[in-house]
Design an enzyme around this catalytic site. Structure first.
Site, short mmCIF file in Angstrom:
data_model
loop_
_atom_site.label_atom_id
_atom_site.label_comp_id
_atom_site.label_asym_id
_atom_site.label_seq_id
_atom_site.Cartn_x
_atom_site.Cartn_y
_atom_site.Cartn_z
N LEU A 211 0.84 -1.19 0.00
CA LEU A 211 0.00 0.00 0.00
C LEU A 211 0.88 1.25 0.00
O LEU A 211 1.72 1.43 0.88
CB LEU A 211 -0.92 0.02 1.23
CG LEU A 211 -1.80 -1.22 1.43
CD1 LEU A 211 -2.79 -0.98 2.56
CD2 LEU A 211 -2.53 -1.61 0.15
N ALA B 55 -0.51 4.53 -1.44
CA ALA B 55 -1.31 5.58 -2.07
C ALA B 55 -1.38 6.85 -1.25
O ALA B 55 -1.74 7.90 -1.75
CB ALA B 55 -2.72 5.05 -2.33
N ARG C 230 2.37 14.92 6.46
CA ARG C 230 3.25 15.36 7.55
C ARG C 230 4.73 15.40 7.15
O ARG C 230 5.55 15.95 7.88
CB ARG C 230 3.06 14.45 8.78
CG ARG C 230 1.81 14.81 9.56
CD ARG C 230 1.51 13.80 10.64
NE ARG C 230 1.00 12.55 10.08
CZ ARG C 230 0.85 11.44 10.77
NH1 ARG C 230 1.20 11.40 12.04
NH2 ARG C 230 0.36 10.35 10.20
N GLN D 107 -5.41 3.79 -6.77
CA GLN D 107 -6.49 4.11 -5.83
C GLN D 107 -6.69 5.61 -5.90
O GLN D 107 -5.90 6.38 -5.37
CB GLN D 107 -6.10 3.69 -4.40
CG GLN D 107 -7.23 3.88 -3.41
CD GLN D 107 -6.77 3.78 -1.96
OE1 GLN D 107 -5.60 3.96 -1.63
NE2 GLN D 107 -7.71 3.49 -1.07
N THR E 196 -7.51 1.66 4.30
CA THR E 196 -6.63 0.54 3.93
C THR E 196 -7.40 -0.63 3.29
O THR E 196 -6.89 -1.29 2.39
CB THR E 196 -5.84 0.04 5.15
OG1 THR E 196 -6.76 -0.15 6.24
CG2 THR E 196 -4.76 1.03 5.57
N ALA F 56 60.20 19.15 -17.27
CA ALA F 56 59.42 19.98 -16.36
C ALA F 56 59.17 21.36 -16.95
O ALA F 56 60.01 21.91 -17.67
CB ALA F 56 60.15 20.09 -15.03
C1 UD1 Z 1 -3.17 1.30 9.99
C2 UD1 Z 1 -4.00 0.21 10.67
C3 UD1 Z 1 -3.61 0.13 12.14
C4 UD1 Z 1 -2.12 -0.13 12.28
C5 UD1 Z 1 -1.35 0.94 11.52
C6 UD1 Z 1 0.12 0.60 11.52
C7 UD1 Z 1 -6.10 0.21 9.47
C8 UD1 Z 1 -7.52 0.60 9.49
N1 UD1 Z 1 -5.40 0.53 10.53
O1 UD1 Z 1 -3.40 2.54 10.60
O2 UD1 Z 1 -4.32 -0.90 12.76
O3 UD1 Z 1 -1.75 -0.12 13.64
O4 UD1 Z 1 -1.78 0.99 10.15
O5 UD1 Z 1 0.85 1.64 10.91
O6 UD1 Z 1 -5.67 -0.42 8.54
N2 UD1 Z 1 -3.05 3.72 2.50
C9 UD1 Z 1 -3.46 3.65 1.20
N3 UD1 Z 1 -4.73 3.99 0.87
C10 UD1 Z 1 -5.63 4.37 1.80
C11 UD1 Z 1 -5.22 4.44 3.15
C12 UD1 Z 1 -3.93 4.09 3.48
O7 UD1 Z 1 -2.66 3.31 0.31
O8 UD1 Z 1 -6.77 4.66 1.43
C13 UD1 Z 1 -1.69 3.37 2.84
C14 UD1 Z 1 -0.91 4.54 3.38
O9 UD1 Z 1 -0.22 5.20 2.34
C15 UD1 Z 1 0.04 3.90 4.37
C16 UD1 Z 1 -0.70 2.66 4.83
O10 UD1 Z 1 -1.69 2.42 3.87
O11 UD1 Z 1 1.23 3.48 3.75
C17 UD1 Z 1 -1.28 2.82 6.20
O12 UD1 Z 1 -2.14 3.92 6.24
P1 UD1 Z 1 -2.25 4.83 7.52
O13 UD1 Z 1 -3.30 5.84 7.29
O14 UD1 Z 1 -0.91 5.29 7.94
O15 UD1 Z 1 -2.69 3.74 8.60
P2 UD1 Z 1 -3.67 3.90 9.78
O16 UD1 Z 1 -5.05 3.88 9.28
O17 UD1 Z 1 -3.20 5.00 10.62
#
Ligand code: UD1
Ligand code: CA
Length: 467
Positions: free
Chosen positions: A8, A10, A15, A72, A78, A422
């Site tokens: 994943l 996307a 930040r 996506q 996720t 030289a």
């Molecule tokens: C997610 C988990 C959480 C876990 C944490 C670990 C879920 C709902 N929660 O948290 O349990 O402890 O990761 O880091 O899954 N991404 C996409 N598309 C999206 C959303 C996210 O590609 O629509 C990617 C992000 O770029 C990132 C990763 O998925 O690389 C995780 O997304 P992030 O929003 O950081 O995770 P959390 O929801 O905070």
């Protein structure tokens, strides 16, 4: 059993406050997503799908042939992200590993252990968990009295009791692929964040009577995702320590690991010693029994065996066996130094080949040149390779001798065994075996030194009277 991977990648990474998309930020010289791709490769995944969104084109351009891509368009969570791969993967029997492009520290060993546990237990899902000192912001692992995983609760949906749990979801898993995509169809977004949570699949599979397991990472750092520049530096530090240790275990002496920077793809032979202040970057490879540093930067450079490089900067260069470089040498792209050569202090080489046994010991610039073997280039000798418009080639034959402070005005050829005295400014080719002298003949004027001193003294006294 076929093993697939979904990465994943996307998310925008707001930040990071950066023009560069998050997963392309390098850790130890390699974009984060590159580390994750390397890991899935080492864990023997046969097919890899990267879910891209923000910066899709840039991410795709970097990954290239290494994976398949799926877009996506909107980041709805996720679960939604994984579901984008439905068209590509849903019908494939096998196991699917899910990882994040911004979690570069996970190792292939851990993914292999995760897969092993998953397979040996015949699980539908196995979660990679970790016990962390600060679980704030992460999904918590909810287990029943017997220790079986029941579900994952996100921070924003936690009760105070759940928030106190320190075993967290790293966000990495493996799934029975068919069951994963079946369960994803049931995931809804009725939660605190209004997102489709991949984590809900765990509860859905449990309720369907499927087996759900968890593998706890041996080191929680493996599950640490990078969200901002602070996290980026932390990941860098952890990765750096890991890389240094790998080289130490392979027989490399690293005098001060905290002051040594070795990027991910660098290779180093046994019994090489690395002194502090050394940066080894990109595709650099160093042979055995070398001494590198202190204070040396090698980028995309190939170093043979028994080579010494001190206080120098080398970029896209190569140095043959038993040669010595530095202190204070600068080897620019295309510098190719043979075996048993010496490139000494304040010498700059650019697009220049030195044959075996050739010495350029001090204060020289050799650019756009082809120098044979056993040549001696004296102190201060330079190639004059640029007229403001064109670059000219200088060729020097085997065993030639170039005296100190010689200017070789390119294009020009000095033949084998020729001798350039030289101080010469060489504008025409020197045939093999000839001696070239190209400077004013010296004139001595008897007793004239005293005369010239008197004249100078008088001039000084005259001007100080006037002022
Ligand atoms: C997610 C988990 C959480 C876990 C944490 C670990 C879920 C709902 N929660 O948290 O349990 O402890 O990761 O880091 O899954 N991404 C996409 N598309 C999206 C959303 C996210 O590609 O629509 C990617 C992000 O770029 C990132 C990763 O998925 O690389 C995780 O997304 P992030 O929003 O950081 O995770 P959390 O929801 O905070
Ligand atoms: Ca995250």
């Amino acid at each position: 059993m076929k093993v697939m991977a979904i990465i994943l990648a996307a998310g925008q990474g707001k930040r990071m406050k950066s023009k560069l998309y998050k997963v392309l930020h390098p850790v130890c010289g390699k974009p984060m997503v590159g580390h994750v791709l390397q890991t899935v490769k080492e864990a023997n995944c046969e097919r890899t799908v990267v879910v891209v969104g923000h910066g899709a084109e840039a991410v795709q351009a970097y990954v290239g042939e290494g994976a398949e891509f799926i877009l996506q368009e909107q980041q709805l969570g996720t679960g939604h992200a994984v579901r984008q791969a439905e068209g590509l993967l849903a019908k494939e029997a096998g196991t699917t590993v899910i990882l994040y492009g911004d979690t570069p520290l996970v190792t292939a060993d851990t993914i292999k252990s995760l897969l092993e546990l998953h397979t040996s237990k015949g699980a539908a899902a196995t979660v990679l968990t970790a016990v962390v000192p600060n679980p704030q912001g992460l999904g918590r692992m909810i287990r029943d009295q017997s220790g079986q995983v029941q579900r994952i609760v996100e921070q924003k949906d936690c009760t105070p009791e759940q928030a106190a749990i320190t075993e967290i979801n790293t966000g990495m898993y493996c799934f029975d692929n068919i069951k994963l995509f079946e369960a994803l169809k049931q995931v809804k977004n009725d939660n605190a964040q209004g997102e489709y949570y991949l984590t809900d699949v765990i509860e859905i599979l449990n309720q369907a009577g499927e087996k759900v397991e968890a593998f706890c990472a041996p080191d929680y750092a493996e599950g640490v995702g990078v969200n901002d520049r602070v996290g980026l530096a932390e990941a860098e530090q952890l990765m750096r320590t890991r890389i240094v240790r790998r080289h130490q275990i392979n027989g490399v002496t690293i005098i001060d690991p905290a002051a040594t920077y070795i990027e991910a793809d660098v290779t180093i032979g046994a019994d090489t010693v690395i002194y502090p202040g050394t940066m080894l970057r990109g595709s650099t490879s160093v042979g055995t029994d070398c001494v590198i540093g202190p204070n040396t930067e090698l980028a995309d450079t190939i170093i043979g065996d028994e080579v010494e490089v001190k206080h120098s900067v080398l970029t896209s260069a190569s140095v043959g066996n038993k040669s010595a470089v530095g202190p204070f040498a600068y080897l620019r792209p295309g510098a190719k130094v043979g075996a048993r050569c010496k490139v000494g202090d304040f010498v700059e080489l650019k697009n220049a080949e030195l044959g075996d046994g050739t010495k350029v010991s001090h204060l020289s610039y050799v650019g756009d040149a082809k120098v044979g073997r056993d040549v001696n280039i004296g102190c201060g000798a330079i190639t004059v390779n640029y007229d403001g418009y064109n670059k000219g080639l200088t060729e020097i034959g085997d065993e030639a001798f170039i005296g100190s402070n010689v200017n070789l005005i390119a294009p020009v050829k000095v033949g084998d065994s020729a001798y350039v005295v030289a101080g010469s400014t060489i504008t025409h080719d020197v045939p093999a075996g000839d001696l070239a002298i190209a400077r004013e003949r010296q004139v001595n004027k008897a007793g004239y030194a005293e005369k010239i001193r008197k004249r100078a003294k008088a001039k000084k006294e005259n001007t100080s009277k006037q002022s």
